[in-house]
Design an enzyme around this catalytic site. Sequence first.
Site, PDB file in Angstrom:
ATOM      1  N   GLY A 271       3.276  11.609  -2.152  1.00  0.00           N
ATOM      2  CA  GLY A 271       3.960  10.396  -1.728  1.00  0.00           C
ATOM      3  C   GLY A 271       4.098   9.457  -2.905  1.00  0.00           C
ATOM      4  O   GLY A 271       3.310   9.512  -3.851  1.00  0.00           O
TER       5      GLY A 271
ATOM      6  N   ASP B 234       4.868  -4.576   9.087  1.00  0.00           N
ATOM      7  CA  ASP B 234       5.875  -3.634   8.570  1.00  0.00           C
ATOM      8  C   ASP B 234       5.872  -2.359   9.401  1.00  0.00           C
ATOM      9  O   ASP B 234       5.891  -1.256   8.865  1.00  0.00           O
ATOM     10  CB  ASP B 234       5.611  -3.319   7.096  1.00  0.00           C
ATOM     11  CG  ASP B 234       6.798  -2.602   6.433  1.00  0.00           C
ATOM     12  OD1 ASP B 234       7.944  -2.808   6.904  1.00  0.00           O
ATOM     13  OD2 ASP B 234       6.576  -1.852   5.474  1.00  0.00           O
TER      14      ASP B 234
ATOM     15  N   VAL C  41       0.666   8.675  -4.187  1.00  0.00           N
ATOM     16  CA  VAL C  41      -0.364   9.285  -3.353  1.00  0.00           C
ATOM     17  C   VAL C  41      -0.485  10.745  -3.764  1.00  0.00           C
ATOM     18  O   VAL C  41       0.501  11.483  -3.768  1.00  0.00           O
ATOM     19  CB  VAL C  41      -0.032   9.170  -1.854  1.00  0.00           C
ATOM     20  CG1 VAL C  41      -1.143   9.814  -1.020  1.00  0.00           C
ATOM     21  CG2 VAL C  41       0.154   7.715  -1.458  1.00  0.00           C
TER      22      VAL C  41
END
Length: 453
Positions: free
Chosen positions: A25, A141, A32
Amino acid sequence: MGGEEGMAAGRKKRVGRYEVGRTIGQGTFAKVKFAVDADTGAAVAMKVLDKDTILNHRMLHQIKREISIMKIVRHPNIVRLNEVLAGKTKIYIILELITGGELFDKIARQGKLRENEARKYFQQLIDAINYCHSKGVYHRDLKPENLLLDSRGNLKVSDFGLSTLAQKGVGLLHTTCGTPNYVAPEVLSNNGYDGSAADVWSCGVILYVLMAGYLPFEEDDLPTLYDKITAGQFSCPYWFSPGATSLIHRILDPNPKTRITIEQIREDTWFKKTYVAIKRGEDENVDLDDVQAVFDNIEDKYVSEQVTHNDGGPLVMNAFEMITLSQGLDLSALFDRQQEFVKRQTRFVSRKPAKTIVATIEVVAETMGLKVHSQNYKLRLEGVSSNRMSPFAVVLQVFEVAPSLFMVDVRKVAGDTLEYHRFYKNLCNKMESIIWRPIEVSAKSALLRTATC
């Protein structure tokens, strides 16, 4: 592509007791990585942040807040933070590894979910957000991309980078954040808002998307989008049940004072159908002293960091990494075209030489109008989204999975998930000449079928 990004494909790293693998990620301020705890053999996700980048962008307070919040929230439907480590130039956040992909990938593949399935995920989402609010934490979010699925299909809320921790004496929040299509109208107004009511609105948009397969508020230009959100101008499709329609209209109420609360949602008849309360253990005592310690430049507290470089060829993916890429321990999930849904990290297999694969990707990407950055068998393709309102970027990396057999992993790092799936399908069509598919499918060769091409 930066030097470190380019070198990533040609090195192996160990941080403390963790063997660090491939990137799984990537965001604006962090990557990540897949990692393995060498002591226990457990696979984890390692979020890597650069200290200088944090300081240069004045993100220190936000990163501290994110780490503190993730240590505070301990819930079965929230991605768990295991520990935080500090290196000389990096901060390493060790997280629970979630292998089921994004919830949005199910929507991208199926179009919409059955009502009972959508309700299950919504129930788990409300449970998680209700728990966060009880701890004074507001996510701010919430969107399908931040909702992951574990190997058993349970929801996991992630990405607390924009979250806020309520302070005593402060009733309203004033920072506009989040993704426009999911943001409550009072957040867009910049007049201050209640974090709990704003999260409820986002949950309502998510429920709508799960059941409809598309957004309730979507326009090509932001002013028109904001006008529709502010007016609460939307309609539910005919296949929504009366109970679901009623609940969604009560959630997507543009007036936060009359909008349904989480407590009222949990008492709603439609919501309570087939509801199974989550079993949680007792809350743990959380010590936040180590959060500050991570940012203190005390060399004797730095975690050990070791890097070894290979000969410059494609990284060899070991069996353990291949297993963790799949759902559970079923290796066929890695390449099986009949999967229930497509993960954001899509991939294909080729028997062509690695250099030929890279050269072909470069040519195809340029024909698609994408800017190409390439180094060490890793490529980053950059462009803009179809609505011209946001950047679009993907990263491709070539791995050797067997002699003369290579896997190309494709990852979205910026842009809309639905647009990414369209891009990936187009890419596969244009690269048909190098994608390998076995003629006969046996138990053994089934492991080497492509994911979605």
